[in-house]
Motif scaffolding. Structure first.
Motif, PDB file in Angstrom:
ATOM      1  N   SER A 144       0.966  -0.971   0.310  1.00 39.27           N
ATOM      2  CA  SER A 144      -0.302   0.201  -0.012  1.00 39.27           C
ATOM      3  C   SER A 144       0.757   1.320  -0.069  1.00 39.27           C
ATOM      4  CB  SER A 144      -1.278  -0.108   1.345  1.00 39.27           C
ATOM      5  OG  SER A 144      -1.784  -1.145   1.525  1.00 39.27           O
ATOM      6  N   LEU A 145       0.547   2.500  -0.768  1.00 37.02           N
ATOM      7  CA  LEU A 145       1.050   3.386  -0.865  1.00 37.02           C
ATOM      8  C   LEU A 145       0.808   3.982   1.067  1.00 37.02           C
ATOM      9  CD1 LEU A 145       0.984   4.770  -4.251  1.00 37.02           C
ATOM     10  CD2 LEU A 145       2.216   2.833  -3.131  1.00 37.02           C
ATOM     11  N   HIS A 146       2.074   5.357   0.759  1.00 37.73           N
ATOM     12  CA  HIS A 146       1.946   5.473   2.278  1.00 37.73           C
ATOM     13  C   HIS A 146       2.406   6.988   2.249  1.00 37.73           C
ATOM     14  CE1 HIS A 146       6.418   5.372   2.138  1.00 37.73           C
ATOM     15  NE2 HIS A 146       6.322   4.263   1.912  1.00 37.73           N
ATOM     16  N   LEU A 147       2.224   8.109   2.878  1.00 35.36           N
ATOM     17  CA  LEU A 147       2.845   8.854   2.819  1.00 35.36           C
ATOM     18  C   LEU A 147       3.705   9.667   2.252  1.00 35.36           C
ATOM     19  CD1 LEU A 147       1.255  10.577   6.636  1.00 35.36           C
ATOM     20  CD2 LEU A 147      -0.013  10.249   3.842  1.00 35.36           C
ATOM     21  N   GLY A 148       4.236   8.769   2.803  1.00 33.47           N
ATOM     22  CA  GLY A 148       6.439   8.885   2.581  1.00 33.47           C
ATOM     23  C   GLY A 148       6.154   9.088   0.919  1.00 33.47           C
ATOM     24  N   ASN A 149       5.012   8.067   0.507  1.00 34.42           N
ATOM     25  CA  ASN A 149       5.268   8.078  -1.615  1.00 34.42           C
ATOM     26  C   ASN A 149       4.787   9.284  -2.022  1.00 34.42           C
ATOM     27  OD1 ASN A 149       4.630   4.650  -1.023  1.00 34.42           O
ATOM     28  ND2 ASN A 149       6.030   4.658  -1.039  1.00 34.42           N
ATOM     29  N   TYR A 150       3.273   9.204  -1.565  1.00 32.99           N
ATOM     30  CA  TYR A 150       2.764  10.112  -1.591  1.00 32.99           C
ATOM     31  C   TYR A 150       3.811  12.092  -1.917  1.00 32.99           C
ATOM     32  CZ  TYR A 150      -0.715  14.134  -2.460  1.00 32.99           C
ATOM     33  OH  TYR A 150      -1.871  14.500  -2.915  1.00 32.99           O
ATOM     34  N   PHE A 151       3.811  12.597  -0.446  1.00 33.71           N
ATOM     35  CA  PHE A 151       5.088  13.193  -0.380  1.00 33.71           C
ATOM     36  C   PHE A 151       5.963  13.510  -1.758  1.00 33.71           C
ATOM     37  CE2 PHE A 151       1.419  14.261   3.199  1.00 33.71           C
ATOM     38  CZ  PHE A 151       0.823  15.301   2.371  1.00 33.71           C
ATOM     39  N   GLY A 152       6.820  12.806  -1.623  1.00 33.63           N
ATOM     40  CA  GLY A 152       8.109  12.246  -1.862  1.00 33.63           C
ATOM     41  C   GLY A 152       7.717  12.418  -3.403  1.00 33.63           C
ATOM     42  N   MET A 153       7.328  12.333  -3.934  1.00 26.99           N
ATOM     43  CA  MET A 153       6.765  11.361  -4.845  1.00 26.99           C
ATOM     44  C   MET A 153       5.663  11.531  -6.124  1.00 26.99           C
ATOM     45  SD  MET A 153       6.371   8.264  -7.537  1.00 26.99           S
ATOM     46  CE  MET A 153       6.675   7.553  -8.859  1.00 26.99           C
ATOM     47  N   MET A 154       4.928  11.135  -5.317  1.00 26.57           N
ATOM     48  CA  MET A 154       3.444  10.927  -6.185  1.00 26.57           C
ATOM     49  C   MET A 154       3.536  12.331  -6.044  1.00 26.57           C
ATOM     50  SD  MET A 154       1.655   8.087  -4.450  1.00 26.57           S
ATOM     51  CE  MET A 154      -0.019   8.093  -5.469  1.00 26.57           C
ATOM     52  N   ARG A 155       2.841  13.359  -5.249  1.00 27.11           N
ATOM     53  CA  ARG A 155       2.524  14.741  -5.619  1.00 27.11           C
ATOM     54  C   ARG A 155       3.555  15.557  -6.029  1.00 27.11           C
ATOM     55  NH1 ARG A 155       0.472  18.649  -0.710  1.00 27.11           N
ATOM     56  NH2 ARG A 155       3.257  19.200  -0.141  1.00 27.11           N
ATOM     57  N   PRO A 156       4.527  15.629  -5.628  1.00 30.73           N
ATOM     58  CA  PRO A 156       5.625  16.122  -7.030  1.00 30.73           C
ATOM     59  C   PRO A 156       5.436  16.058  -8.629  1.00 30.73           C
ATOM     60  CG  PRO A 156       6.852  15.436  -5.416  1.00 30.73           C
ATOM     61  CD  PRO A 156       5.439  14.818  -5.157  1.00 30.73           C
ATOM     62  N   ALA A 157       5.197  14.470  -8.563  1.00 29.54           N
ATOM     63  CA  ALA A 157       5.046  14.311  -9.810  1.00 29.54           C
ATOM     64  C   ALA A 157       3.758  14.073 -10.728  1.00 29.54           C
ATOM     65  CB  ALA A 157       5.408  11.970 -10.237  1.00 29.54           C
ATOM     66  N   ILE A 158       2.696  14.525  -9.828  1.00 34.71           N
ATOM     67  CA  ILE A 158       1.596  14.942 -10.278  1.00 34.71           C
ATOM     68  C   ILE A 158       1.524  16.887 -10.832  1.00 34.71           C
ATOM     69  CG2 ILE A 158      -0.821  15.602 -10.079  1.00 34.71           C
ATOM     70  CD1 ILE A 158      -0.849  12.846  -8.614  1.00 34.71           C
ATOM     71  N   GLU A 159       2.328  17.077  -9.748  1.00 33.33           N
ATOM     72  CA  GLU A 159       2.441  18.736 -10.403  1.00 33.33           C
ATOM     73  C   GLU A 159       3.300  19.154 -10.980  1.00 33.33           C
ATOM     74  OE1 GLU A 159       2.399  19.888  -5.801  1.00 33.33           O
ATOM     75  OE2 GLU A 159       3.743  20.475  -6.738  1.00 33.33           O
ATOM     76  N   LEU A 160       4.206  18.523 -11.769  1.00 33.11           N
ATOM     77  CA  LEU A 160       5.083  18.498 -12.886  1.00 33.11           C
ATOM     78  C   LEU A 160       4.085  18.043 -14.286  1.00 33.11           C
ATOM     79  CD1 LEU A 160       8.750  16.790 -11.563  1.00 33.11           C
ATOM     80  CD2 LEU A 160       8.081  19.408 -12.524  1.00 33.11           C
ATOM     81  N   GLN A 161       2.703  17.094 -13.939  1.00 27.74           N
ATOM     82  CA  GLN A 161       2.527  16.402 -15.126  1.00 27.74           C
ATOM     83  C   GLN A 161       2.275  18.097 -15.684  1.00 27.74           C
ATOM     84  OE1 GLN A 161      -1.439  13.850 -15.043  1.00 27.74           O
ATOM     85  NE2 GLN A 161      -1.935  15.528 -13.167  1.00 27.74           N
ATOM     86  N   GLU A 162       2.076  18.883 -15.223  1.00 24.05           N
ATOM     87  CA  GLU A 162       2.160  20.619 -15.829  1.00 24.05           C
ATOM     88  C   GLU A 162       2.773  21.659 -17.148  1.00 24.05           C
ATOM     89  OE1 GLU A 162      -1.134  22.380 -14.968  1.00 24.05           O
ATOM     90  OE2 GLU A 162      -1.474  20.035 -13.649  1.00 24.05           O
ATOM     91  N   GLN A 163       4.300  20.692 -16.589  1.00 24.94           N
ATOM     92  CA  GLN A 163       5.197  21.654 -16.999  1.00 24.94           C
ATOM     93  C   GLN A 163       5.625  20.960 -18.239  1.00 24.94           C
ATOM     94  OE1 GLN A 163       8.021  22.543 -13.752  1.00 24.94           O
ATOM     95  NE2 GLN A 163       5.766  22.660 -12.420  1.00 24.94           N
TER      96      GLN A 163
END
Ligand code: ADP
Ligand code: TRP
Length: 321
Positions: free
Chosen positions: A12-31
């Motif tokens: 299961s994905l956890h807060l470390g995965n979310y804040f360390g990798m997923m959220r930055p990756a999702i934000e970068l989709q715009e760029q």
């Protein structure tokens, strides 16, 4: 700019995965043009249960889509749906010095833990290099623990280019320093291998219990706590609560008078609200697996076009064509 990252379906994905990798990756989709994938080949180096792999892979897909990955914008796929990556792994492996792999921390850590290594575990960074190089990726958003693997990728790409002429784009790791290491419930790096995680989509009761179990010291609530900024619950609260709220709790803890139980309750409430809309989206997606599978199939089809192009370029450079 092409942005690429992957995540293993190993639990299961956890807060470390979310804040360390997923959220930055999702934000970068715009760029730029983002390519994100589920690293199911990689998971084979340490997970040996096929049903579990199937379930985890689907869970990662649901998690990522629920958290805001936009399949209209981003190429989202399963690693094993682009088998060209294993072919490139071979080409890259032949220019990879053994010593480069022997020096990898994640490999050494696993050896130190007494895991008996398979060839796949040793070759893991070469497959990861293929993942990155096969899409001519420029930027690779990852948590700090993956930085060395991206550096290895650069070394391998440079070696291949020197040996066979300019073939691969040299990628850059991108690490968000403010969330480079999200701490777990015991204060070590949050990681599924340490059993100290708080899941993104954990069940309510179990997650509350988990948060209430975050390790604190034995000082009384009244005592002022000059080290309030290093408190684990405060650090996590700052991630899931508005900045103001995080600061307010930190100050109350510093001044004395705020009990750890109340602090953790606040953390739970904010955590639960933070993911509320993603949680609802995930339920919707889980009831619509046909859509999810179509997203992955479309992603793989697009990814393969690029992968074939780059593998052909590498084969030509190496004299296989
Ligand atoms: P785990 O340590 O739980 O096995 P992975 O190694 O599968 O997690 O990590 C997947 C992604 O999440 C990687 O990009 C990694 O850097 C990031 N990541 C994992 N744990 C953390 C953490 N505690 N803080 C920041 N990023 C993390
Ligand atoms: N090794 C990464 C991890 O465990 C997952 C991964 C595989 C990856 N291939 C990648 C990450 C390529 C970025 C780029 O987190």
């Amino acid at each position: 700019m092409r942005i690429l990252s992957g995540i293993q379906p190993s639990g299961s994905l956890h807060l470390g995965n979310y804040f360390g990798m997923m959220r930055p990756a999702i934000e970068l989709q715009e760029q730029g043009e983002a390519y994100y994938f589920i690293a199911d080949y990689h998971s084979m180096t340490s997970l040996f249960d096929p049903e579990q792999r199937r379930k985890n892979s689907l869970d990662v897909a649901l998690d990522f889509l629920a958290c805001g990955l936009d399949p209209q914008r981003t190429v989202f796929f399963r690693q094993s749906d682009v088998p060209e990556v294993t072919e490139l792994t071979w080409l890259l492996g032949t220019v990879t010095p053994m010593g480069l792999l022997e020096r990898c921390h994640s490999y050494k850590d696993k050896l130190a833990k007494g895991i008996s290594p398979n060839f796949g575990l040793f070759a893991y960074p070469v497959l990861m290099a293929a993942d990155i190089l096969i899409y001519d990726s420029n930027v690779v958003p990852v948590g700090r623990d993956q930085k060395q693997h991206v550096e290895v990728t650069r070394d391998i790409a440079i070696k291949f280019n020197e040996q066979y002429g300019q073939t691969f784009v040299i990628p850059e790791p991108q690490i968000r320093e403010e969330v480079a290491v999200v701490p777990g419930t015991d204060g070590q790096k949050m990681s599924k291998s340490y059993g100290n995680t708080i899941d993104i989509f954990g069940e309510q009761k179990a997650t509350r219990k988990r948060i209430m179990s975050i390790v604190m010291d034995s000082r009384t609530p009244q005592e002022p706590k000059p080290d309030a900024d290093r408190n684990l619950a405060v650090q996590l609260l700052k991630l899931v609560a508005p900045a103001e709220t995080g600061r307010e709790y930190e100050e109350r803890l510093r001044a004395g008078g705020l009990g750890y139980g109340d602090l953790k309750k606040a953390l739970f409430e904010h955590y639960w609200n933070f993911f509320a809309s993603a949680r609802a989206k995930r339920v919707e997606l889980a009831a619509n697996l046909g859509y999810v599978n179509q997203v992955l199939a479309d992603g793989a089809a697009k990814a393969r076009v690029k992968a074939r192009e780059v593998v052909e370029r590498a084969k030509l450079a190496a004299g296989l064509r």
